[in-house]
Design a protein around this motif. Structure first.
Motif, PDB file in Angstrom:
ATOM      1  N   MET A   1     -31.519   0.498  -9.347  1.00  0.00           N
ATOM      2  CA  MET A   1     -32.167   1.692  -9.930  1.00  0.00           C
ATOM      3  C   MET A   1     -33.394   2.056  -9.103  1.00  0.00           C
ATOM      4  O   MET A   1     -34.263   1.218  -8.863  1.00  0.00           O
ATOM      5  N   SER A   2     -33.463   3.287  -8.637  1.00  0.00           N
ATOM      6  CA  SER A   2     -34.558   3.733  -7.769  1.00  0.00           C
ATOM      7  C   SER A   2     -35.827   3.973  -8.569  1.00  0.00           C
ATOM      8  O   SER A   2     -35.785   4.406  -9.728  1.00  0.00           O
ATOM      9  N   THR A   3     -36.968   3.663  -7.932  1.00  0.00           N
ATOM     10  CA  THR A   3     -38.267   3.885  -8.566  1.00  0.00           C
ATOM     11  C   THR A   3     -38.648   5.353  -8.442  1.00  0.00           C
ATOM     12  O   THR A   3     -38.566   5.923  -7.359  1.00  0.00           O
ATOM     13  N   PRO A   4     -39.078   6.000  -9.531  1.00  0.00           N
ATOM     14  CA  PRO A   4     -39.437   7.421  -9.464  1.00  0.00           C
ATOM     15  C   PRO A   4     -40.643   7.633  -8.560  1.00  0.00           C
ATOM     16  O   PRO A   4     -41.574   6.825  -8.566  1.00  0.00           O
ATOM     17  N   ASN A   5     -40.602   8.704  -7.760  1.00  0.00           N
ATOM     18  CA  ASN A   5     -41.725   8.994  -6.885  1.00  0.00           C
ATOM     19  C   ASN A   5     -42.887   9.559  -7.693  1.00  0.00           C
ATOM     20  O   ASN A   5     -42.744   9.894  -8.862  1.00  0.00           O
ATOM     21  N   PRO A   6     -44.103   9.658  -7.081  1.00  0.00           N
ATOM     22  CA  PRO A   6     -45.284  10.117  -7.826  1.00  0.00           C
ATOM     23  C   PRO A   6     -45.090  11.474  -8.477  1.00  0.00           C
ATOM     24  O   PRO A   6     -45.582  11.717  -9.578  1.00  0.00           O
ATOM     25  N   TYR A   7     -44.386  12.381  -7.792  1.00  0.00           N
ATOM     26  CA  TYR A   7     -44.175  13.710  -8.391  1.00  0.00           C
ATOM     27  C   TYR A   7     -43.338  13.626  -9.656  1.00  0.00           C
ATOM     28  O   TYR A   7     -43.619  14.273 -10.651  1.00  0.00           O
ATOM     29  N   GLN A   8     -42.280  12.768  -9.611  1.00  0.00           N
ATOM     30  CA  GLN A   8     -41.431  12.621 -10.791  1.00  0.00           C
ATOM     31  C   GLN A   8     -42.196  12.006 -11.948  1.00  0.00           C
ATOM     32  O   GLN A   8     -42.032  12.414 -13.098  1.00  0.00           O
ATOM     33  N   ARG A   9     -43.054  11.006 -11.647  1.00  0.00           N
ATOM     34  CA  ARG A   9     -43.869  10.402 -12.710  1.00  0.00           C
ATOM     35  C   ARG A   9     -44.822  11.424 -13.308  1.00  0.00           C
ATOM     36  O   ARG A   9     -45.012  11.493 -14.526  1.00  0.00           O
ATOM     37  N   LYS A  10     -45.436  12.230 -12.448  1.00  0.00           N
ATOM     38  CA  LYS A  10     -46.348  13.266 -12.925  1.00  0.00           C
ATOM     39  C   LYS A  10     -45.616  14.277 -13.790  1.00  0.00           C
ATOM     40  O   LYS A  10     -46.122  14.721 -14.831  1.00  0.00           O
ATOM     41  N   LYS A  11     -44.391  14.615 -13.376  1.00  0.00           N
ATOM     42  CA  LYS A  11     -43.589  15.565 -14.135  1.00  0.00           C
ATOM     43  C   LYS A  11     -43.245  15.010 -15.510  1.00  0.00           C
ATOM     44  O   LYS A  11     -43.287  15.727 -16.523  1.00  0.00           O
ATOM     45  N   ARG A  12     -42.911  13.708 -15.569  1.00  0.00           N
ATOM     46  CA  ARG A  12     -42.606  13.081 -16.850  1.00  0.00           C
ATOM     47  C   ARG A  12     -43.807  13.097 -17.781  1.00  0.00           C
ATOM     48  O   ARG A  12     -43.681  13.350 -18.991  1.00  0.00           O
ATOM     49  N   TRP A  13     -44.987  12.805 -17.254  1.00  0.00           N
ATOM     50  CA  TRP A  13     -46.196  12.846 -18.076  1.00  0.00           C
ATOM     51  C   TRP A  13     -46.454  14.245 -18.606  1.00  0.00           C
ATOM     52  O   TRP A  13     -46.886  14.427 -19.754  1.00  0.00           O
ATOM     53  N   LYS A  14     -46.196  15.247 -17.785  1.00  0.00           N
ATOM     54  CA  LYS A  14     -46.368  16.625 -18.243  1.00  0.00           C
ATOM     55  C   LYS A  14     -45.434  16.930 -19.401  1.00  0.00           C
ATOM     56  O   LYS A  14     -45.824  17.564 -20.393  1.00  0.00           O
ATOM     57  N   TYR A  15     -44.183  16.476 -19.286  1.00  0.00           N
ATOM     58  CA  TYR A  15     -43.223  16.709 -20.371  1.00  0.00           C
ATOM     59  C   TYR A  15     -43.643  15.982 -21.643  1.00  0.00           C
ATOM     60  O   TYR A  15     -43.538  16.521 -22.755  1.00  0.00           O
ATOM     61  N   LEU A  16     -44.135  14.730 -21.493  1.00  0.00           N
ATOM     62  CA  LEU A  16     -44.582  13.983 -22.665  1.00  0.00           C
ATOM     63  C   LEU A  16     -45.761  14.664 -23.340  1.00  0.00           C
ATOM     64  O   LEU A  16     -45.821  14.762 -24.580  1.00  0.00           O
ATOM     65  N   LEU A  17     -46.727  15.136 -22.537  1.00  0.00           N
ATOM     66  CA  LEU A  17     -47.878  15.845 -23.108  1.00  0.00           C
ATOM     67  C   LEU A  17     -47.454  17.148 -23.769  1.00  0.00           C
ATOM     68  O   LEU A  17     -47.979  17.525 -24.822  1.00  0.00           O
ATOM     69  N   LEU A  18     -46.474  17.833 -23.164  1.00  0.00           N
ATOM     70  CA  LEU A  18     -45.981  19.075 -23.748  1.00  0.00           C
ATOM     71  C   LEU A  18     -45.307  18.801 -25.091  1.00  0.00           C
ATOM     72  O   LEU A  18     -45.531  19.525 -26.065  1.00  0.00           O
ATOM     73  N   ILE A  19     -44.487  17.738 -25.148  1.00  0.00           N
ATOM     74  CA  ILE A  19     -43.825  17.378 -26.407  1.00  0.00           C
ATOM     75  C   ILE A  19     -44.864  17.024 -27.472  1.00  0.00           C
ATOM     76  O   ILE A  19     -44.750  17.432 -28.640  1.00  0.00           O
ATOM     77  N   PHE A  20     -45.892  16.256 -27.072  1.00  0.00           N
ATOM     78  CA  PHE A  20     -46.952  15.884 -28.010  1.00  0.00           C
ATOM     79  C   PHE A  20     -47.676  17.127 -28.528  1.00  0.00           C
ATOM     80  O   PHE A  20     -47.978  17.228 -29.732  1.00  0.00           O
TER      81      PHE A  20
END
Length: 412
Positions: free
Chosen positions: A1-20
């Motif tokens: 399983m590949s490790t997500p790059n910094p942009y993907q991690r940042k994108k995930r945090w944005k989605y989590l904050l948006l959901i919150f």
């Protein structure tokens, strides 16, 4: 399983904050709607009680009871209107007293000799009909048989309905302003770090590059190898290092743009680059050498280098890279298309590939195309984008530059 790059991690945090944020906004709206529903139910009950008092006032002659019913009637805080079955106004409560009376014609009489603005009451009645169904009360036949009591939301209920939207709007504006300010400050700080690192890198490269140039000259003299092709290629590589150092020294500074042949700049780097990659990859350059654009040659050569390297990395095994340079017939523009036969890019990633940190390579930093976009758009006032791509077949990157006018002087 590949490790997500910094942009993907940042994108995930944005989605989590948006959901919150959506959860908080939804909870606020649902709770407000719960309060509105309960207050509306309470106002309906008060309106019904008030309607009953109107009925009792018209049906009783007992003075004590009348006084009680009048007190109940006058305690109603909900704006209300009473009409008969024909729609004629009979009574009003809680409306704007500054708009009910008029001193001129166009009037109707509701009680005694008071004169009211018919248009105002009709407007209020229309609002009440839209908000709530009327309460029907039976009255003596002498008063028409039955009356209809209409009412509308109180000022408190109206304000409560719109309050969460105002609140969320203010919060959203605050968050956008705060995010923009913090993001701008962070980018400015990052830019300063990158500029400092780039200039320090250029400074550190200067001494060994100068030494390498001197050693090459000594080799030529010692072995009488002025025309030796190996030493010549070595000299070319050292010159490339000089160019790289010069590029890094220019980061953060406003580049000087001069008219140059786009074809010549691309050809110069392609000739150097193609002998240093696999012979399974073929190169082709098409275009008119007369097409001129305002360029900073070291920086634009860096753009070409990044695109060609990206194309080479996309080709697995045998393939081809073609650069077409064309000019618009209707607009004063030059189109530079870099076409490869590599693995292609998914349509959903057309914009993502230019984001810092995005890469499909295990050892990649994800900065090449990001720097390329910055150099084209910020330094050369152009555009760069993925024109077309198909998985398994290849990709076309397009650069758009403004053409230099024919009467403008050109660089040699």
């Amino acid at each position: 399983m590949s490790t997500p790059n910094p942009y993907q991690r940042k994108k995930r945090w944005k989605y989590l904050l948006l959901i919150f944020a959506v959860i908080i906004a939804s909870s606020s709206l649902l709770y407000t709607q719960y309060l509105v529903k309960n207050i509306a139910k309470s106002e309906r009950t008060r309106a019904q009680v008030w309607a009953i008092t109107m009925k009792q006032i018209l049906s009783t002659d007992d003075n004590d009871q009348l006084n009680y019913f009048f007190e109940v009637r006058d305690s109603l805080t909900v704006p209300a209107l009473v009409t008969d079955e024909k729609g004629d106004f009979k009574f009003q409560r809680g409306l704007d007293t500054n708009k009910t009376f008029i001193p001129t014609q166009g009037i109707t009489e509701l009680a005694g000799k008071k004169k009211y603005d018919l248009a105002y009451f009709q407007g209020e009645l229309s609002i009440m009909k839209d908000q709530h169904r009327p309460i029907k009360i039976k009255v003596p036949e002498s008063f028409g048989g039955y009356w209809l009591v209409y009412y509308k939301d109180s000022l408190l209920l109206t304000e409560l309905r719109i309050f969460p939207y105002i609140q969320l709007t203010i919060i959203a504006v605050f968050l956008v302003v705060a995010y923009t300010a913090f993001s701008s400050a962070r980018k400015s700080e990052q830019n300063q770090v990158w500029v400092g690192l780039a200039k320090e890198t250029a400074h550190q490269l200067g001494t060994p590059i100068s030494s390498l140039l001197a050693w090459i000259e000594l080799l030529k003299d010692k072995f009488d190898a002025e025309d030796d092709p190996l030493i010549a290629e070595m000299a070319n590589d050292v010159q490339r290092l000089e160019i790289v150092a010069d590029r890094f020294s220019k980061i953060g500074s406003k580049p000087v743009l001069e008219p140059h042949s786009v074809y010549a700049v691309v050809k110069d780097f392609m000739d150097y680059f193609k002998v240093r990659v696999s012979d399974k990859i073929s190169f082709e350059l098409n275009g008119n050498p007369q097409f001129m654009a305002s360029l900073n040659v070291p920086l634009f050569a860096w753009v070409v280098e990044n695109l060609l390297k990206n194309a080479v990395n996309a080709i697995e095994g045998k393939g081809s890279i073609k650069v077409n340079i064309n000019s618009s017939k209707t607009k004063n523009l030059i189109y530079i298309d870099v076409i490869d036969t590599g693995k292609g890019i998914a349509r959903s990633k057309f914009k993502t590939v230019f984001r810092p940190g995005y890469t499909t390579r295990k050892r990649g930093w994800g900065l090449g195309l990001s720097l390329t976009k910055r150099m084209v758009e910020n330094y050369h006032n152009g555009q760069i984008f993925v024109k077309d791509s198909e998985l398994g077949k290849g990709t076309t990157f397009r650069i758009i530059l403004k053409k230099v006018k024919d009467d403008q002087p050109t660089a040699a």
